[in-house]
Design a protein around this motif. Sequence first.
Motif, PDB file in Angstrom:
ATOM      1  N   SER A   1      63.543 103.313  16.390  1.00  0.00           N
ATOM      2  CA  SER A   1      63.795 104.037  15.145  1.00  0.00           C
ATOM      3  C   SER A   1      64.990 103.411  14.430  1.00  0.00           C
ATOM      4  N   LEU A   2      65.091 103.641  13.118  1.00  0.00           N
ATOM      5  CA  LEU A   2      66.234 103.095  12.386  1.00  0.00           C
ATOM      6  C   LEU A   2      67.542 103.646  12.943  1.00  0.00           C
ATOM      7  N   SER A   3      67.554 104.914  13.334  1.00  0.00           N
ATOM      8  CA  SER A   3      68.795 105.486  13.872  1.00  0.00           C
ATOM      9  C   SER A   3      69.171 104.833  15.193  1.00  0.00           C
ATOM     10  N   ASP A   4      68.198 104.500  16.029  1.00  0.00           N
ATOM     11  CA  ASP A   4      68.509 103.793  17.279  1.00  0.00           C
ATOM     12  C   ASP A   4      69.044 102.391  16.997  1.00  0.00           C
ATOM     13  N   ILE A   5      68.455 101.713  16.028  1.00  0.00           N
ATOM     14  CA  ILE A   5      68.937 100.363  15.683  1.00  0.00           C
ATOM     15  C   ILE A   5      70.375 100.438  15.176  1.00  0.00           C
ATOM     16  N   MET A   6      70.664 101.439  14.355  1.00  0.00           N
ATOM     17  CA  MET A   6      72.030 101.590  13.852  1.00  0.00           C
ATOM     18  C   MET A   6      72.992 101.871  14.995  1.00  0.00           C
ATOM     19  N   ALA A   7      72.579 102.694  15.953  1.00  0.00           N
ATOM     20  CA  ALA A   7      73.457 103.042  17.075  1.00  0.00           C
ATOM     21  C   ALA A   7      73.755 101.811  17.936  1.00  0.00           C
ATOM     22  N   VAL A   8      72.738 101.001  18.208  1.00  0.00           N
ATOM     23  CA  VAL A   8      72.950  99.780  19.003  1.00  0.00           C
ATOM     24  C   VAL A   8      73.889  98.839  18.251  1.00  0.00           C
ATOM     25  N   THR A   9      73.689  98.737  16.942  1.00  0.00           N
ATOM     26  CA  THR A   9      74.527  97.848  16.123  1.00  0.00           C
ATOM     27  C   THR A   9      75.980  98.324  16.132  1.00  0.00           C
ATOM     28  N   HIS A  10      76.175  99.620  15.919  1.00  0.00           N
ATOM     29  CA  HIS A  10      77.543 100.169  15.893  1.00  0.00           C
ATOM     30  C   HIS A  10      78.290  99.862  17.186  1.00  0.00           C
ATOM     31  N   ALA A  11      77.588  99.868  18.300  1.00  0.00           N
ATOM     32  CA  ALA A  11      78.234  99.726  19.608  1.00  0.00           C
ATOM     33  C   ALA A  11      78.940  98.377  19.757  1.00  0.00           C
ATOM     34  N   TYR A  12      78.522  97.384  19.008  1.00  0.00           N
ATOM     35  CA  TYR A  12      79.161  96.064  19.116  1.00  0.00           C
ATOM     36  C   TYR A  12      80.481  95.993  18.347  1.00  0.00           C
ATOM     37  N   GLY A  13      80.669  96.862  17.381  1.00  0.00           N
ATOM     38  CA  GLY A  13      81.927  96.882  16.636  1.00  0.00           C
ATOM     39  C   GLY A  13      82.161  95.658  15.776  1.00  0.00           C
ATOM     40  N   ALA A  14      81.092  95.020  15.306  1.00  0.00           N
ATOM     41  CA  ALA A  14      81.227  93.799  14.506  1.00  0.00           C
ATOM     42  C   ALA A  14      81.292  94.135  13.019  1.00  0.00           C
ATOM     43  N   ARG A  15      81.761  93.162  12.248  1.00  0.00           N
ATOM     44  CA  ARG A  15      81.826  93.327  10.791  1.00  0.00           C
ATOM     45  C   ARG A  15      80.574  92.782  10.115  1.00  0.00           C
TER      46      ARG A  15
ATOM     47  N   GLN B   1      57.779  93.699   7.810  1.00  0.00           N
ATOM     48  CA  GLN B   1      57.776  95.112   8.211  1.00  0.00           C
ATOM     49  C   GLN B   1      58.437  95.939   7.105  1.00  0.00           C
ATOM     50  N   LYS B   2      57.736  96.994   6.704  1.00  0.00           N
ATOM     51  CA  LYS B   2      58.170  97.794   5.558  1.00  0.00           C
ATOM     52  C   LYS B   2      59.554  98.411   5.751  1.00  0.00           C
ATOM     53  N   ALA B   3      59.854  98.835   6.958  1.00  0.00           N
ATOM     54  CA  ALA B   3      61.119  99.530   7.201  1.00  0.00           C
ATOM     55  C   ALA B   3      62.319  98.592   7.196  1.00  0.00           C
ATOM     56  N   CYS B   4      62.083  97.310   6.998  1.00  0.00           N
ATOM     57  CA  CYS B   4      63.220  96.389   6.883  1.00  0.00           C
ATOM     58  C   CYS B   4      64.099  96.762   5.692  1.00  0.00           C
ATOM     59  N   LEU B   5      63.496  97.144   4.585  1.00  0.00           N
ATOM     60  CA  LEU B   5      64.287  97.439   3.376  1.00  0.00           C
ATOM     61  C   LEU B   5      65.228  98.628   3.588  1.00  0.00           C
ATOM     62  N   PRO B   6      64.741  99.778   4.108  1.00  0.00           N
ATOM     63  CA  PRO B   6      65.700 100.861   4.373  1.00  0.00           C
ATOM     64  C   PRO B   6      66.732 100.512   5.444  1.00  0.00           C
ATOM     65  N   LEU B   7      66.368  99.681   6.409  1.00  0.00           N
ATOM     66  CA  LEU B   7      67.380  99.258   7.394  1.00  0.00           C
ATOM     67  C   LEU B   7      68.503  98.494   6.702  1.00  0.00           C
ATOM     68  N   LEU B   8      68.146  97.562   5.835  1.00  0.00           N
ATOM     69  CA  LEU B   8      69.170  96.789   5.127  1.00  0.00           C
ATOM     70  C   LEU B   8      70.081  97.709   4.315  1.00  0.00           C
ATOM     71  N   GLN B   9      69.464  98.683   3.668  1.00  0.00           N
ATOM     72  CA  GLN B   9      70.241  99.621   2.858  1.00  0.00           C
ATOM     73  C   GLN B   9      71.203 100.430   3.731  1.00  0.00           C
ATOM     74  N   GLN B  10      70.715 100.905   4.859  1.00  0.00           N
ATOM     75  CA  GLN B  10      71.578 101.702   5.745  1.00  0.00           C
ATOM     76  C   GLN B  10      72.737 100.864   6.294  1.00  0.00           C
ATOM     77  N   LEU B  11      72.458  99.616   6.613  1.00  0.00           N
ATOM     78  CA  LEU B  11      73.526  98.742   7.123  1.00  0.00           C
ATOM     79  C   LEU B  11      74.598  98.528   6.056  1.00  0.00           C
ATOM     80  N   CYS B  12      74.176  98.326   4.811  1.00  0.00           N
ATOM     81  CA  CYS B  12      75.147  98.169   3.717  1.00  0.00           C
ATOM     82  C   CYS B  12      75.937  99.456   3.518  1.00  0.00           C
ATOM     83  N   ASP B  13      75.249 100.602   3.536  1.00  0.00           N
ATOM     84  CA  ASP B  13      75.925 101.886   3.354  1.00  0.00           C
ATOM     85  C   ASP B  13      76.975 102.111   4.441  1.00  0.00           C
ATOM     86  N   ALA B  14      76.719 101.573   5.636  1.00  0.00           N
ATOM     87  CA  ALA B  14      77.651 101.748   6.756  1.00  0.00           C
ATOM     88  C   ALA B  14      78.839 100.801   6.667  1.00  0.00           C
ATOM     89  N   GLY B  15      78.839  99.920   5.666  1.00  0.00           N
ATOM     90  CA  GLY B  15      80.000  99.071   5.438  1.00  0.00           C
ATOM     91  C   GLY B  15      79.920  97.673   6.029  1.00  0.00           C
TER      92      GLY B  15
END
Length: 230
Positions: free
Chosen positions: A69-83, A95-109
């Motif tokens: 899920s996008l939330s799981d991908i975000m959680a795994v990404t956050h755990a690395y603490g990278a910029r 894959q269609k959900a690539c676009l919302p993933l990119l948006q969420q990653l940008c929103d997270a900074g």
Amino acid sequence: MAETLSEPRANGATENLTDRLRITEIFYSLQGEADTVGWPTVFIRLTGCPLRCHYCDTAYAFQGGEWLSLSDIMAVTHAYGARYVTVTGGEPLAQKACLPLLQQLCDAGYRVSLETSGALDVAGVDPRVVKVMDLKTPSSGESARNRYANLEALNPHDQLKMVICDRSDYDWARQQIEQYRLPAICDVLLSPGHGLLAPGELADWLLADRLAVRLQVQLHKYLWGDVPGR
Ligand code: SF4
């Protein structure tokens, strides 16, 4: 956390779901390419690609993977603490959900880049994302898939990449640079095919022709060789 579902379709694309993605791997390494080379980066590699470039070094991403899920991908990404985060493939935009993933990653900074073949429409990509888009050279066997309308969707912070395997690829690239005035759009990266063309030879050619482009070598392959997950 993840469940394994059906295999990607025969053409390399996966089901067009909007809330989850089929992922080959998420790993932490140094960025090996483009203008953030050397920065510690989280790589999210999406499964599946509709192209079959002759020199492809990520064929292991054509099949398999697991749904996250996008939330799981975000959680795994956050755990690395990278910029920096790079979304890659395969061809992520298959894959269609690539676009919302990119948006969420940008929103997270995060400072987000997308590595894409240039064969699929990039117009829907969040403008905060740095698109690193290929123009497929003849040696790839996929140059007929180049979607030239994508050039109009590039921003000055994006990058165009051509993998040069021999002199005829180079001559083709030089012609593309002139015909489409590519350096006026964004940075143009010429990358020697690893093990196919000596970087020094490509450097000599582009200097002799005074091309306004950047030579790029794949840092990770010099550090660790051609291995998955690095
Ligand atoms: S577009 Fe990329 S992932 Fe797809 S076949 Fe070509 S090199 Fe491999």
